[in-house]
Scaffold this active site. Structure first.
Site, mmCIF file in Angstrom:
data_model
loop_
_atom_site.group_PDB
_atom_site.id
_atom_site.type_symbol
_atom_site.label_atom_id
_atom_site.label_comp_id
_atom_site.label_asym_id
_atom_site.label_seq_id
_atom_site.Cartn_x
_atom_site.Cartn_y
_atom_site.Cartn_z
ATOM 1 N N GLY A 181 0.814 -1.218 0.000
ATOM 2 C CA GLY A 181 0.000 0.000 0.000
ATOM 3 C C GLY A 181 0.842 1.260 0.000
ATOM 4 C CB CYS A 182 3.694 2.313 2.086
ATOM 5 S SG CYS A 182 2.809 2.225 3.655
#
Length: 155
Positions: A46-47
């Site tokens: 996600g990051c």
């Protein structure tokens, strides 16, 4: 946990190390609008998606007068590896003692896969040219966040 920031609040100042170990302060950006985004950990799916989305839109944001700073608890050497691996152009800052994360209410209790835990709350705060909070978004989703932000800001 600090209280969440609201438009008009003074943005808490910070000085943190970037991926190269150099000091970067919010005050260095006075006179420009700043997107300060908080993410849990470099090199996680996600990051990575969020950082790549900011990088892909960096020129458009810069043209509209925005600087972008990404803050996580990761140490500078991990941020440098993340930047290189993903060809990131956003400024990544290290907050290992979580002082900035806490000041921005981006660290605390959250729900993760239905479980209560303490950690980084994915958040984005827009700071205006005078150092005041223009917008504060908490519990944002990694995917699609940058596109929504660009729409919301009218960039």
């Amino acid at each position: 946990m600090a209280e969440r920031l609201s438009p008009g609040d003074p943005a808490p100042d910070f000085t943190l190390k970037d991926a190269d170990g150099k000091d970067v302060s919010l005050a260095d950006h006075r006179g420009r609008k700043v997107i300060v985004y908080f993410y849990p950990a470099a090199m996680t799916p996600g990051c990575t998606k969020e950082a790549c989305d900011f990088t892909d839109n960096l020129d458009q944001l810069a043209t509209a007068g925005y600087d972008v700073l990404g803050i996580s608890p990761d140490l500078p050497d991990k941020l440098a590896k993340f930047r290189t691996k993903e060809s990131l152009r956003v400024t990544l800052l290290s907050d290992p003692d979580r002082a900035a994360l806490t000041a921005y209410a981006a660290y605390g209790e959250k729900m993760n896969y239905g479980k209560k835990m303490t950690g980084v709350i994915r958040s984005t705060v827009i700071v205006d040219e005078e150092g005041k909070v223009a917008h504060a978004f908490y519990n944002v989703r990694a995917t699609g966040h940058v596109a929504k932000l660009i729409r919301d800001l009218g960039v």
